[in-house]
Design a protein around this motif. Structure first.
Motif, mmCIF file in Angstrom:
data_model
loop_
_atom_site.group_PDB
_atom_site.id
_atom_site.type_symbol
_atom_site.label_atom_id
_atom_site.label_comp_id
_atom_site.label_asym_id
_atom_site.label_seq_id
_atom_site.Cartn_x
_atom_site.Cartn_y
_atom_site.Cartn_z
ATOM 1 N N GLY A 182 -8.578 -3.562 5.469
ATOM 2 C CA GLY A 182 -7.725 -2.381 5.437
ATOM 3 C C GLY A 182 -7.728 -1.656 4.100
ATOM 4 O O GLY A 182 -8.576 -1.889 3.227
ATOM 5 N N ILE A 183 -6.756 -0.763 3.929
ATOM 6 C CA ILE A 183 -6.738 0.110 2.755
ATOM 7 C C ILE A 183 -6.498 -0.663 1.463
ATOM 8 O O ILE A 183 -6.974 -0.264 0.402
ATOM 9 N N TYR A 184 -5.776 -1.786 1.530
ATOM 10 C CA TYR A 184 -5.549 -2.558 0.303
ATOM 11 C C TYR A 184 -6.859 -3.153 -0.222
ATOM 12 O O TYR A 184 -7.088 -3.213 -1.431
ATOM 13 N N ALA A 185 -7.701 -3.588 0.705
ATOM 14 C CA ALA A 185 -9.007 -4.115 0.286
ATOM 15 C C ALA A 185 -9.848 -3.010 -0.343
ATOM 16 O O ALA A 185 -10.535 -3.236 -1.345
ATOM 17 N N ARG A 186 -9.781 -1.784 0.212
ATOM 18 C CA ARG A 186 -10.576 -0.683 -0.349
ATOM 19 C C ARG A 186 -10.051 -0.289 -1.734
ATOM 20 O O ARG A 186 -10.836 0.038 -2.630
ATOM 21 N N LEU A 187 -8.737 -0.310 -1.902
ATOM 22 C CA LEU A 187 -8.179 -0.007 -3.218
ATOM 23 C C LEU A 187 -8.682 -0.997 -4.254
ATOM 24 O O LEU A 187 -9.096 -0.622 -5.359
ATOM 25 N N GLU A 188 -8.677 -2.268 -3.883
ATOM 26 C CA GLU A 188 -9.131 -3.283 -4.838
ATOM 27 C C GLU A 188 -10.633 -3.198 -5.081
ATOM 28 O O GLU A 188 -11.099 -3.461 -6.199
ATOM 29 N N ASP A 189 -11.396 -2.832 -4.049
ATOM 30 C CA ASP A 189 -12.839 -2.643 -4.226
ATOM 31 C C ASP A 189 -13.134 -1.597 -5.298
ATOM 32 O O ASP A 189 -14.175 -1.649 -5.964
ATOM 33 N N HIS A 190 -12.209 -0.641 -5.448
ATOM 34 C CA HIS A 190 -12.417 0.461 -6.381
ATOM 35 C C HIS A 190 -11.595 0.282 -7.652
ATOM 36 O O HIS A 190 -11.269 1.244 -8.348
ATOM 37 N N GLY A 191 -11.234 -0.956 -7.964
ATOM 38 C CA GLY A 191 -10.637 -1.262 -9.254
ATOM 39 C C GLY A 191 -9.130 -1.243 -9.330
ATOM 40 O O GLY A 191 -8.568 -1.519 -10.399
ATOM 41 N N HIS A 192 -8.445 -0.940 -8.229
ATOM 42 C CA HIS A 192 -6.984 -0.909 -8.243
ATOM 43 C C HIS A 192 -6.461 -2.267 -7.762
ATOM 44 O O HIS A 192 -5.979 -2.409 -6.631
ATOM 45 N N MET A 193 -6.557 -3.274 -8.614
ATOM 46 C CA MET A 193 -6.136 -4.617 -8.236
ATOM 47 C C MET A 193 -4.621 -4.659 -8.074
ATOM 48 O O MET A 193 -3.870 -4.208 -8.955
ATOM 49 N N LEU A 194 -4.175 -5.192 -6.967
ATOM 50 C CA LEU A 194 -2.750 -5.174 -6.642
ATOM 51 C C LEU A 194 -2.017 -6.342 -7.296
ATOM 52 O O LEU A 194 -2.494 -7.479 -7.276
ATOM 53 N N LYS A 195 -0.872 -6.039 -7.868
ATOM 54 C CA LYS A 195 -0.065 -7.052 -8.551
ATOM 55 C C LYS A 195 1.095 -7.514 -7.702
ATOM 56 O O LYS A 195 1.356 -8.711 -7.570
ATOM 57 N N GLU A 196 1.841 -6.572 -7.106
ATOM 58 C CA GLU A 196 3.004 -6.962 -6.307
ATOM 59 C C GLU A 196 3.388 -5.866 -5.325
ATOM 60 O O GLU A 196 2.985 -4.701 -5.461
ATOM 61 N N PHE A 197 4.174 -6.296 -4.326
ATOM 62 C CA PHE A 197 4.713 -5.380 -3.329
ATOM 63 C C PHE A 197 6.236 -5.434 -3.406
ATOM 64 O O PHE A 197 6.815 -6.501 -3.593
ATOM 65 N N THR A 198 6.857 -4.288 -3.231
ATOM 66 C CA THR A 198 8.315 -4.206 -3.196
ATOM 67 C C THR A 198 8.737 -3.589 -1.867
ATOM 68 O O THR A 198 8.251 -2.505 -1.507
ATOM 69 N N GLU A 199 9.606 -4.289 -1.129
ATOM 70 C CA GLU A 199 10.046 -3.796 0.174
ATOM 71 C C GLU A 199 11.542 -3.503 0.166
ATOM 72 O O GLU A 199 12.335 -4.284 -0.357
ATOM 73 N N THR A 200 11.895 -2.395 0.775
ATOM 74 C CA THR A 200 13.294 -2.037 1.023
ATOM 75 C C THR A 200 13.485 -2.003 2.530
ATOM 76 O O THR A 200 12.734 -1.322 3.240
ATOM 77 N N VAL A 201 14.474 -2.752 3.020
ATOM 78 C CA VAL A 201 14.679 -2.889 4.460
ATOM 79 C C VAL A 201 16.069 -2.387 4.831
ATOM 80 O O VAL A 201 17.064 -2.780 4.226
ATOM 81 N N ARG A 202 16.117 -1.514 5.823
ATOM 82 C CA ARG A 202 17.380 -1.014 6.358
ATOM 83 C C ARG A 202 17.374 -1.175 7.876
ATOM 84 O O ARG A 202 16.321 -1.106 8.502
ATOM 85 N N ALA A 203 18.552 -1.352 8.440
ATOM 86 C CA ALA A 203 18.708 -1.358 9.894
ATOM 87 C C ALA A 203 19.591 -0.171 10.267
ATOM 88 O O ALA A 203 20.608 0.081 9.621
ATOM 89 N N ARG A 204 19.190 0.561 11.271
ATOM 90 C CA ARG A 204 19.957 1.719 11.727
ATOM 91 C C ARG A 204 19.593 2.029 13.169
ATOM 92 O O ARG A 204 18.655 1.434 13.729
ATOM 93 N N LEU A 205 20.337 2.968 13.770
ATOM 94 C CA LEU A 205 20.008 3.393 15.122
ATOM 95 C C LEU A 205 18.816 4.347 15.082
ATOM 96 O O LEU A 205 18.643 5.115 14.138
ATOM 97 N N ALA A 206 18.001 4.284 16.109
ATOM 98 C CA ALA A 206 16.816 5.133 16.182
ATOM 99 C C ALA A 206 17.208 6.584 16.415
ATOM 100 O O ALA A 206 18.166 6.880 17.134
ATOM 101 N N THR A 207 16.458 7.500 15.789
ATOM 102 C CA THR A 207 16.632 8.922 16.056
ATOM 103 C C THR A 207 15.989 9.263 17.401
ATOM 104 O O THR A 207 15.260 8.447 17.989
ATOM 105 N N LYS A 208 16.225 10.466 17.867
ATOM 106 C CA LYS A 208 15.648 10.894 19.138
ATOM 107 C C LYS A 208 14.122 10.846 19.072
ATOM 108 O O LYS A 208 13.465 10.394 20.012
#
Length: 259
Positions: A182-208
């Motif tokens: 996927g895209i993370y592998a392509r980023l790293e192939d081109h020198g953008h080595m990934l260090k960490e991921f940050t996730e923000t999670v919310r729960a809510r009702l779905a919009t229409k």
């Protein structure tokens, strides 16, 4: 077989019926894929009004035990939710193995995964995305929007936003299939080595719009997850904005307890 609900619990009648139906589902009396009794059947079985029967079924919907299909009724869910182990799913070893996290997780849950690409191209960065990318709102970025399926049912819509100066140097990011890992592998192939991921999670009702995109019942909850991918150089190189049918996923995290 759980065909009657106790009248002496002090709970509203519709809650008693909902709990009785939930127990039937958990014990297999109502088997996966089986239709939940209709309102008229519930009225006769429990000697209640149509309004009470309707409220009982409505009480079951947020539990994740049933699916409601317009014009067809409600059915017991046939598969357990996909377990997303967020502490493990983005390891570099997985990217090198060449299988996207969603595909691997779905297969482990015994489901048939699928994905449809909805859009790939330039976009103006929304304000919240721009904040994470440390750019001005409206700045040109690359957007990759996908709709994911499980056993033919849409369960997740995800849009990745990447800085344009990075994306324009990596042609694979503009392709429908960016290749193994996927895209993370392509980023790293081109020198953008990934260090960490940050996730923000919310729960809510779905919009229409989200109800339509994920074929949800009105009033259904969703998980809204936003993830930033930071490179070893300290730059956020991708932000993924995801809406997920709440009853289709379990988010599993491992959190270190040390210093």
């Amino acid at each position: 077989m759980g065909m009657t609900a106790s009248r002496d619990s002090g709970k509203p009648r519709y809650l008693q019926i909902a709990e009785d139906l939930a127990q039937q589902i958990r014990t297999g009396v109502l088997a996966p894929g089986k239709k939940v009794p209709s309102e008229s059947e519930l009225m006769a079985r429990y000697s209640v009004s149509q309004g009470t029967a309707r409220k009982a079924v409505a009480e079951l919907r947020p539990t994740g035990l049933i699916d409601t299909l317009h014009g067809k009724g409600s059915f017991v869910k046939s598969q357990p939710p996909v377990r997303r182990k967020s502490s493990d799913r983005f390891r570099r070893s997985h990217r090198r193995a060449g299988k996207a996290a969603y595909i691997a997780e779905s297969e482990q849950a015994g489901k048939t995964p699928g994905v449809t690409v909805l859009y790939i191209g330039p976009a103006d960065a929304p304000e919240d995305i721009a904040d994470r990318l440390n750019i001005a709102a409206g700045t040109k970025v690359l957007a990759r929007r996908r709709l994911y399926f499980s056993n033919g049912t849409p369960t997740e819509e995800a849009t990745s936003y990447l800085p344009w100066d990075i994306a324009e140097d990596i042609p694979e990011l503009l392709a429908e299939n960016p290749g193994p890992g996927g895209i993370y592998a392509r980023l790293e192939d081109h020198g953008h080595m990934l260090k960490e991921f940050t996730e923000t999670v919310r729960a809510r009702l779905a919009t229409k719009q989200e109800i339509g995109a994920l074929s949800l019942s009105p009033g259904s909850p969703i998980i809204h997850l936003t993830r930033s991918a930071e490179s070893e150089a300290g730059r956020v190189v991708e932000v993924c904005d995801t809406i997920m049918a709440a009853d289709q996923f379990v988010l599993d995290y491992r959190i270190p307890a040390g210093d």
